[in-house]
Write a protein that holds these residues in place. Structure first.
Motif, short mmCIF file in Angstrom:
data_model
loop_
_atom_site.label_atom_id
_atom_site.label_comp_id
_atom_site.label_asym_id
_atom_site.label_seq_id
_atom_site.Cartn_x
_atom_site.Cartn_y
_atom_site.Cartn_z
N TRP A 113 -0.15 -13.82 6.72
CA TRP A 113 0.43 -12.82 5.83
C TRP A 113 1.03 -11.65 6.63
CZ3 TRP A 113 1.37 -12.02 0.67
CH2 TRP A 113 1.58 -10.69 0.26
N ARG A 114 0.22 -11.13 7.56
CA ARG A 114 0.68 -9.99 8.35
C ARG A 114 1.88 -10.34 9.22
NH1 ARG A 114 -5.00 -9.50 9.58
NH2 ARG A 114 -6.00 -8.02 8.15
N LEU A 117 4.98 -10.08 7.05
CA LEU A 117 5.24 -8.68 6.72
C LEU A 117 5.75 -7.90 7.93
CD1 LEU A 117 4.79 -7.17 3.93
CD2 LEU A 117 3.85 -9.47 4.09
N LEU A 121 9.40 -6.83 7.17
CA LEU A 121 9.33 -5.49 6.58
C LEU A 121 9.11 -4.39 7.62
CD1 LEU A 121 9.19 -3.61 4.11
CD2 LEU A 121 6.76 -4.21 3.91
N SER A 122 8.10 -4.55 8.46
CA SER A 122 7.83 -3.50 9.45
C SER A 122 9.01 -3.33 10.39
CB SER A 122 6.56 -3.82 10.24
OG SER A 122 5.44 -3.86 9.38
N HIS A 160 4.19 -14.73 0.74
CA HIS A 160 4.32 -13.68 1.76
C HIS A 160 5.79 -13.28 1.94
CE1 HIS A 160 4.83 -17.56 3.48
NE2 HIS A 160 4.04 -17.48 4.53
N SER A 164 7.46 -9.63 0.94
CA SER A 164 8.13 -8.84 1.99
C SER A 164 9.53 -8.43 1.56
CB SER A 164 8.18 -9.63 3.30
OG SER A 164 9.10 -10.71 3.25
#
Length: 257
Positions: A113-114, A117, A121-122, A160, A164
């Motif tokens: 998931w991270r 993202l 997104l980040s 996910h 995002s």
């Protein structure tokens, strides 16, 4: 590269993920309209070099820059290098880099998931923040995030990815509020299914479903996304910010009942 209409004449643009099909199409369209283009890649170095070579062969200006945009220092370095190459200016940023893995939600790990993202997104947050610091000192500019129609139309195995892209749309709206007073416009482009090498062979059922559903009768092309990004970066869109421009051949208008 000779300009089609010169809509972006004099601009310096950074296109992230330009070693991929959509990113490459965006970079080429920006160059066709007169922009000098920094072509970013992480691993698709040869493809990015090919895009830059096509721009230069047609008389345009391009440079290839590498960075892992999940790393804050690398993202900021990328923007700084693009601006330095552009003579201290960066007038347009297209946040296109991202990933689209498939994974059943029930079995998805927090790390998986991270990872999505961070990539989708980040990276947008960090590149936009760094670019805005340059733009606010040099008269403003435009930032365009590549989102997706999956920001509002979820697909199986893409929880996910969909989350995002929905967040990317809202980031653009929030950034439009805060950066607008500094002459910086922030928008999103949400593509539908864009054709690519081997797509019809690797996902024939999905392509057939799309072609049956889309009013215009075809898959999208990278240049369709590029056209939308050119518009949002050019003076014709000078009063457009915080907007999500859907580029999907009309498939989102199809009734679901």
């Amino acid at each position: 590269m000779p300009a089609v209409s010169g809509l972006l004449a004099g601009q310096v643009a950074l296109v992230t993920g330009a070693g991929g099909g959509i990113g490459g199409g965006i970079a080429l369209r920006f160059a066709e309209e007169g922009a000098a283009v920094a072509v970013h890649c992480r691993t698709s170095v040869e493809a990015a070099r090919e895009v830059a070579a096509r721009i230069r062969d047609a008389g345009g200006r391009a440079v290839v820059l590498r960075a892992d945009l999940t790393d804050e220092d690398a993202a900021r370095r990328l923007v700084r290098e693009a601006a330095e190459w552009g003579g201290g200016r960066l007038t347009a940023l297209v946040n296109n880099a991202g990933v689209q893995p498939t994974r059943e939600l029930a079995g998805m790990t927090a790390a998986e998931w991270r990872a999505v993202l961070d990539a989708n997104l980040s990276s947008v947050f960090m590149c936009t923040q760094a670019a805005a610091e340059v733009m606010r000192e040099t008269g403003g500019g435009s930032v365009t995030h590549i989102a997706s129609i999956e920001a509002t139309h979820p697909a199986p195995l893409h929880a996910h990815y969909c989350a995002s892209k929905a967040a990317v749309v809202m980031h653009a709206r929030s950034a439009a509020l805060e950066y607008g007073p500094h002459g910086i416009r922030v928008n999103t482009v949400s593509p539908g299914l864009i054709d690519g090498d081997g797509l019809a062979e690797t996902w024939p059922e999905g392509v057939r479903r799309w072609q049956r559903a889309v009013p215009t009768g075809r898959l999208g092309r990278p240049e369709d996304v590029g056209d939308a990004c050119v518009f949002l970066a050019c003076p014709l869109a000078s009063w457009i910010t915080g907007h999500d421009l859907v580029v999907d051949g009309g498939v989102s208008a199809r009734p679901t009942w």
